[in-house]
Design a protein around this motif. Structure first.
Motif, PDB file in Angstrom:
ATOM      1  N   LEU A 112     -10.917  28.128 -60.647  1.00 31.32           N
ATOM      2  CA  LEU A 112     -11.517  27.153 -59.750  1.00 31.32           C
ATOM      3  C   LEU A 112     -10.754  26.247 -58.939  1.00 31.32           C
ATOM      4  O   LEU A 112     -10.913  25.880 -57.893  1.00 31.32           O
ATOM      5  N   VAL A 113      -9.622  25.702 -59.788  1.00 28.25           N
ATOM      6  CA  VAL A 113      -8.871  24.662 -59.176  1.00 28.25           C
ATOM      7  C   VAL A 113      -7.975  25.331 -58.064  1.00 28.25           C
ATOM      8  O   VAL A 113      -7.847  24.804 -57.107  1.00 28.25           O
ATOM      9  N   ARG A 114      -7.485  26.503 -58.506  1.00 28.41           N
ATOM     10  CA  ARG A 114      -6.560  27.180 -57.386  1.00 28.41           C
ATOM     11  C   ARG A 114      -7.284  27.517 -56.272  1.00 28.41           C
ATOM     12  O   ARG A 114      -6.718  27.242 -55.251  1.00 28.41           O
ATOM     13  N   GLY A 115      -8.504  28.131 -56.580  1.00 25.50           N
ATOM     14  CA  GLY A 115      -9.315  28.385 -55.290  1.00 25.50           C
ATOM     15  C   GLY A 115      -9.548  27.046 -54.214  1.00 25.50           C
ATOM     16  O   GLY A 115      -9.608  27.225 -53.076  1.00 25.50           O
ATOM     17  N   ALA A 116      -9.941  25.956 -54.924  1.00 26.42           N
ATOM     18  CA  ALA A 116     -10.189  24.594 -54.217  1.00 26.42           C
ATOM     19  C   ALA A 116      -8.981  24.200 -53.710  1.00 26.42           C
ATOM     20  O   ALA A 116      -9.230  23.842 -52.382  1.00 26.42           O
ATOM     21  N   VAL A 117      -7.992  24.325 -54.316  1.00 23.87           N
ATOM     22  CA  VAL A 117      -6.644  23.862 -53.436  1.00 23.87           C
ATOM     23  C   VAL A 117      -6.411  24.759 -52.099  1.00 23.87           C
ATOM     24  O   VAL A 117      -6.099  24.233 -51.270  1.00 23.87           O
ATOM     25  N   ALA A 118      -6.639  25.998 -52.524  1.00 21.66           N
ATOM     26  CA  ALA A 118      -6.272  27.128 -51.249  1.00 21.66           C
ATOM     27  C   ALA A 118      -7.322  26.702 -50.228  1.00 21.66           C
ATOM     28  O   ALA A 118      -7.033  26.806 -49.039  1.00 21.66           O
TER      29      ALA A 118
ATOM     30  N   ALA B 227      -3.662  34.241 -49.522  1.00 18.02           N
ATOM     31  CA  ALA B 227      -4.239  33.066 -48.714  1.00 18.02           C
ATOM     32  C   ALA B 227      -3.092  32.778 -47.694  1.00 18.02           C
ATOM     33  O   ALA B 227      -3.375  32.197 -46.791  1.00 18.02           O
ATOM     34  N   SER B 228      -1.909  32.914 -48.044  1.00 12.32           N
ATOM     35  CA  SER B 228      -0.740  32.843 -46.787  1.00 12.32           C
ATOM     36  C   SER B 228      -1.171  33.508 -45.746  1.00 12.32           C
ATOM     37  O   SER B 228      -0.943  33.010 -44.427  1.00 12.32           O
ATOM     38  N   ALA B 229      -1.521  34.739 -45.948  1.00 12.46           N
ATOM     39  CA  ALA B 229      -1.774  35.746 -44.799  1.00 12.46           C
ATOM     40  C   ALA B 229      -3.028  35.301 -44.071  1.00 12.46           C
ATOM     41  O   ALA B 229      -3.038  35.393 -42.595  1.00 12.46           O
ATOM     42  N   SER B 230      -3.889  34.647 -44.456  1.00 12.72           N
ATOM     43  CA  SER B 230      -5.266  34.251 -44.020  1.00 12.72           C
ATOM     44  C   SER B 230      -4.934  33.003 -43.317  1.00 12.72           C
ATOM     45  O   SER B 230      -5.436  33.009 -42.142  1.00 12.72           O
ATOM     46  N   GLN B 231      -3.988  32.342 -43.443  1.00 11.90           N
ATOM     47  CA  GLN B 231      -3.777  30.987 -42.866  1.00 11.90           C
ATOM     48  C   GLN B 231      -2.876  31.295 -41.692  1.00 11.90           C
ATOM     49  O   GLN B 231      -3.346  30.647 -40.741  1.00 11.90           O
ATOM     50  N   LEU B 232      -2.040  32.307 -41.739  1.00 14.61           N
ATOM     51  CA  LEU B 232      -1.422  32.675 -40.765  1.00 14.61           C
ATOM     52  C   LEU B 232      -2.220  33.129 -39.571  1.00 14.61           C
ATOM     53  O   LEU B 232      -2.162  32.884 -38.395  1.00 14.61           O
ATOM     54  N   ALA B 233      -2.973  34.151 -40.088  1.00 11.44           N
ATOM     55  CA  ALA B 233      -4.074  34.723 -39.046  1.00 11.44           C
ATOM     56  C   ALA B 233      -4.813  33.667 -38.509  1.00 11.44           C
ATOM     57  O   ALA B 233      -5.022  33.989 -37.211  1.00 11.44           O
TER      58      ALA B 233
ATOM     59  N   LEU C  94       4.412  28.539 -48.184  1.00  9.69           N
ATOM     60  CA  LEU C  94       5.295  28.339 -49.220  1.00  9.69           C
ATOM     61  C   LEU C  94       4.988  27.232 -50.176  1.00  9.69           C
ATOM     62  O   LEU C  94       5.345  27.404 -51.189  1.00  9.69           O
ATOM     63  N   VAL C  95       4.379  26.254 -49.874  1.00  3.82           N
ATOM     64  CA  VAL C  95       4.039  25.152 -50.695  1.00  3.82           C
ATOM     65  C   VAL C  95       2.648  25.212 -51.446  1.00  3.82           C
ATOM     66  O   VAL C  95       2.729  24.874 -52.858  1.00  3.82           O
ATOM     67  N   ILE C  96       1.661  25.939 -50.802  1.00  5.05           N
ATOM     68  CA  ILE C  96       0.570  26.113 -51.537  1.00  5.05           C
ATOM     69  C   ILE C  96       0.278  26.549 -52.830  1.00  5.05           C
ATOM     70  O   ILE C  96      -0.449  26.256 -53.887  1.00  5.05           O
ATOM     71  N   ALA C  97       1.142  27.651 -53.090  1.00  5.20           N
ATOM     72  CA  ALA C  97       1.057  28.364 -54.591  1.00  5.20           C
ATOM     73  C   ALA C  97       1.578  27.372 -55.689  1.00  5.20           C
ATOM     74  O   ALA C  97       1.124  27.214 -56.595  1.00  5.20           O
ATOM     75  N   ALA C  98       2.807  26.665 -55.551  1.00  3.98           N
ATOM     76  CA  ALA C  98       3.150  25.773 -56.299  1.00  3.98           C
ATOM     77  C   ALA C  98       2.261  24.722 -56.551  1.00  3.98           C
ATOM     78  O   ALA C  98       2.017  24.222 -57.785  1.00  3.98           O
TER      79      ALA C  98
END
Length: 288
Positions: free
Chosen positions: A236-242, A182-188, A217-221
């Motif tokens: 589902l919750v993890r996907g929605a937050v991301a 998810a972090s790599a997608s956001q950076l791209a 760095l924050v999204i995982a926590a």
């Protein structure tokens, strides 16, 4: 010491990925509009900011097809290019009532597919611009970012496409509990949207990239914590937050880009970050 080493490796990876995404934005994306009816080709050129004229090495050739134009000729040109594995988009200008007939005429050539066509009611309106740019983005694929860099009228549509793709990728990665993805997608997403808008990769981009790194760095926590509290399947919750974090990051970096225009940005990274923090504090005080 181990934490410092891990952080250094992560920063080095981000730096390499940032450079790679930006360099990809500099290659290709050349579009040409084939000459045809002077009024129609001129209108399309004005609408899209793309020059009229056959360019042999163009990544995409647009073939205008007006109501008075011969569909057979346009279809044969598109088919010939398809056989050479070249990208072509036939822009069919016609009212909705005539769409079916014009579509059948162009698709009479066996090597032309529906993906090679886009329909618009005219070559001047905002609705037509949206339809045609969506077709261009679909056909260009990965070349959409350098194309937007070359042709400003494409930038809004390309940005929406990049953000939509990144949000979906982040949601899938979050659902799978793979937050580095998810972090790599956001950076791209952040680098590509900035590069598509014509920004250079220098200290002026530090605030945008820093926002992407901080979000990663924050999204995982946040996602993992929410998945333990919210009464819903954890994936589902993890996907929605991301997904939500990616969309919010896109909006935030767009504001950063607009507020800190190229002409007003300092030249070195420390000054760029200092300027960003000053603006954030000023905004908070004004809200208070």
């Amino acid at each position: 010491m181990g934490a410092i080493t891990t952080l250094a490796k992560r920063v080095n990876t981000f730096a390499k990925d940032t450079r790679k995404h930006h360099e990809e934005a500099l290659e290709g994306g050349v579009i040409a509009i084939l000459p045809g009816d002077p009024v129609l080709t001129g209108a399309l050129s004005d609408l899209l900011g793309i020059p009229v004229g056959d360019r042999p090495h163009a990544d995409l050739v647009i073939i205008p097809l007006g109501m008075a134009d011969d569909a057979t000729s346009a279809a044969r040109e598109a088919a010939a290019r398809a056989r050479q594995d070249l990208r072509t988009l036939v822009v069919v200008i016609c009212p909705d009532a005539r769409r079916g007939a014009r579509e059948a005429e162009v698709l009479a050539e066996p090597d032309v597919t529906i993906g090679d066509l886009v329909f618009a009611p005219d070559a001047t309106s905002e609705a037509s611009l949206a339809a045609i740019t969506d077709g261009i983005i679909r056909v260009l694929g990965a070349h959409k970012v350098p194309a937007a860099r070359r042709y400003p009228p494409l930038r809004d549509a390309v940005r929406r496409s990049i953000v939509s793709s990144a949000a979906r990728e982040s949601a899938v990665a979050g659902a799978l509990n793979w937050f580095p993805g998810a972090s790599a997608s956001q950076l791209a997403m952040v680098v590509k949207t900035g590069s598509a808008e014509g920004h250079q990769l220098d200290a002026r981009r530090v605030p945008e990239v820093a926002a992407a790194v901080a979000s990663g760095l924050v999204i995982a926590a946040v996602a993992r914590g929410a998945s333990r509290v919210v009464p819903a399947p954890r994936w589902l919750v993890r996907g929605a937050v991301a997904w939500g974090a990616t969309v919010a990051l896109a909006a935030a970096t767009e504001r950063i880009s607009h507020q800190m225009g190229e002409d007003n940005l300092p030249a070195d990274p420390r000054s760029a970050l200092r300027s960003l923090l000053t603006r954030v504090r000023k905004g908070r005080k004004e809200k208070s």
